[in-house]
Scaffold this active site. Sequence first.
Site, PDB file in Angstrom:
ATOM      1  N   GLU A 290       9.948  -3.938   4.247  1.00 47.58           N
ATOM      2  CA  GLU A 290       9.415  -5.137   3.604  1.00 47.58           C
ATOM      3  C   GLU A 290       9.711  -5.038   2.115  1.00 47.58           C
ATOM      4  O   GLU A 290       9.725  -3.950   1.538  1.00 47.58           O
ATOM      5  CB  GLU A 290       7.900  -5.171   3.832  1.00 47.58           C
ATOM      6  CG  GLU A 290       7.221  -6.483   3.503  1.00 47.58           C
ATOM      7  CD  GLU A 290       5.732  -6.396   3.831  1.00 47.58           C
ATOM      8  OE1 GLU A 290       5.345  -6.899   4.903  1.00 47.58           O
ATOM      9  OE2 GLU A 290       4.972  -5.816   3.041  1.00 47.58           O
TER      10      GLU A 290
ATOM     11  N   HIS B  27      -1.931   4.423  -0.719  1.00 45.39           N
ATOM     12  CA  HIS B  27      -2.127   3.148  -0.026  1.00 45.39           C
ATOM     13  C   HIS B  27      -3.461   3.095   0.706  1.00 45.39           C
ATOM     14  O   HIS B  27      -3.626   2.359   1.666  1.00 45.39           O
ATOM     15  CB  HIS B  27      -0.965   2.853   0.924  1.00 45.39           C
ATOM     16  CG  HIS B  27       0.368   2.954   0.249  1.00 45.39           C
ATOM     17  ND1 HIS B  27       0.785   2.066  -0.708  1.00 45.39           N
ATOM     18  CD2 HIS B  27       1.348   3.878   0.344  1.00 45.39           C
ATOM     19  CE1 HIS B  27       1.964   2.418  -1.161  1.00 45.39           C
ATOM     20  NE2 HIS B  27       2.332   3.530  -0.547  1.00 45.39           N
TER      21      HIS B  27
ATOM     22  N   ARG C  81     -10.632  -5.721  13.047  1.00 47.68           N
ATOM     23  CA  ARG C  81     -11.850  -4.925  13.205  1.00 47.68           C
ATOM     24  C   ARG C  81     -12.729  -5.146  11.992  1.00 47.68           C
ATOM     25  O   ARG C  81     -12.333  -5.778  11.027  1.00 47.68           O
ATOM     26  CB  ARG C  81     -11.492  -3.445  13.297  1.00 47.68           C
ATOM     27  CG  ARG C  81     -10.677  -3.007  12.095  1.00 47.68           C
ATOM     28  CD  ARG C  81     -10.389  -1.538  12.061  1.00 47.68           C
ATOM     29  NE  ARG C  81      -9.265  -1.259  11.190  1.00 47.68           N
ATOM     30  CZ  ARG C  81      -9.334  -1.118   9.876  1.00 47.68           C
ATOM     31  NH1 ARG C  81     -10.496  -1.234   9.271  1.00 47.68           N
ATOM     32  NH2 ARG C  81      -8.259  -0.887   9.160  1.00 47.68           N
TER      33      ARG C  81
END
Lengths: 165, 481
Positions: free
Chosen positions: B186, B221, B278
């Site tokens: 990406e 991250h 979630r």
Amino acid sequence: MIYEVTVGERRLRVEIASDGRFLVDETVVPAEAVETRRGWQWSVRIAGRSHEVTVLTSDPLRLLVDGNETEASALDERAAAASRGAGAVRGGHHELRAPMPGLLKTVHVAEGDVVERDAPLMTLEAMKMENELLAPARGRVVRLAVGAGTKVERGAVLAVLEEAD
Amino acid sequence: MRVIRACHELGIRSVAVYSDADRQALHVRLADEAYPIGRASPRESYLAPAKLLDVARRAGCDAVHPGYGFLSESADFADAVRDAGLVFVGPPGDVQRRLGEKTQARRLAAEAGVPVADGTADPVRDLEQARLEARRIGYPVMLKAAGGGGGKGMRAVASEAELAAAWRMSSGEAAGAFATSALFVEKLIERARHVEMQILADAHGGVVWLGERDCSIQRRHQKLIEESPAPSVDEALRERLGEAAVRIARAAGYQNAGTAEFLVDARGAFSFLEVNTRLQVEHPVTELVTGLDLVALQLRIAAGEPLPFTQSDVRRRGAAIECRVTAEDTHRGFVPATGRIALLREPAGPGVRVDSGLFEGLVVTSDYDPLLMKVIAHGADRTEALARARRAVRETIVAGVPTSLAFHAHVLDEPDFVAGRYDTGYVSTHWPPRSPARLDDSAATAAALVAVLASRGRAAGRPVASPDGAWSRAGREEALR
């Protein structure tokens, strides 16, 4: 007993006199210390100022002082003198130590291999993250201390490298 | 813990499971029932569906809440729960499958009219294809695991020279953490902020968005601080993000609580990253701002109830900020640390919430995530929330293992953060601090005294200086002069 103490970047000489008085850099300090948790936490009053000091970790010594973390050390004079004499690591040998506890997943080299500086030697998995451990210098792998699949503690010697020309 | 609390409030019987490493854990002690499921290694306990379902059957459970780690984003587990005749508290397996594979989720978002960052349409097969795709997209790029999130398998690649090594490590991580080792490429958006939108969806077509969280303060991250509202998001952008998240949820047939993650660039343009199917670790931030109990709502949605409110009923009040306190050595690149909790003081007071599994005596091992506790502060505005967060973090004491608390104390006081000027590169540019906080003379003297007392105690193998020891008395007399 006299101690050489560091707190952050400060150096202080701390003496606890035989009558129990507390001297910093040879000046008596009006301090009162109460141990609020055995071996871990003290409440210290100095001329009305109230400080709470907690031992966060003891090796290396890190203290929490009124909410501020600081590094510290205290050596009695004899130990301080001794540590100044020592220090030299065996010339030409590099020890690769585990930077964190984890599982040694892969060993990329064998004993006798000559590796370049920054070559990946091993892969250490900690907290599900893989970390490649690189050669600290160009050299020959003279010893592999642990094999793949071993759980290692922080600071454990993993390999020894002999500097090669 | 969080789920057990909601169950207790709703009068629902709670059943906990635990691995050998967690026999003493708080969730085991607080639950109504608790059952062992095997060894510390997650694959032999928390990641073993058969063992979990066996406990659910034996204990006579009606529903399974997957929490926010382990199997919480496993479509197969959601299916297995349903096939066992139980209710899964979360989106159904087919919805998770639609969103769990990241390239598929990107396609779904694009089709729903939501902006998506340039990237590969499918997972890439091998390093060679990754090289070609990265060239097409243009460096810097991100390598990401197609199978899941949590920072695992994710790596920024600045140039082609770094690609091979990054590929090797990311593949390895993805294979260990997810069902598939597949990766995709990406475009890396630099100086971006990580902003996510909380949604709730019921089984009757009701979908609402609750507000955003800025989660840009990250290392590896993984998030360290989250806040809402995001300092960089105005009301117009907030609504666009909310509507985008709702469109994605509708397109996926989403049910239950979920989060759509976006990157917002310096000009306020956003692109979709992924959906977390979630409850998230940082959900308390949204709970404090909206006054809603997200876990209770999850349970009601799972029970088939419609959402008890509509979009226009959602009110956001004030600001909230969460600090994730982790067992890490922040001075050595945030490496995970282990140890035994020797002393613990959790913060309290106005506007402060603590979600924690800590207790004195707990042994922090490298088996599980390094998250120790969450300290969350709420205030009438960001200034008050920050003041409370700062106060709460400095009040917290965790001794026995290195923690991120000093990092949090620093950031909460740091001018760029206080001004709301930060992006995902913040930690690498602002930590460690150039000039650490300096103690005044009195505090430094107190520290020096304790350094000596603590060292003497260790050398003698016993603590020294009982409160009424000779020198302490002498000190008191000095103090009175």
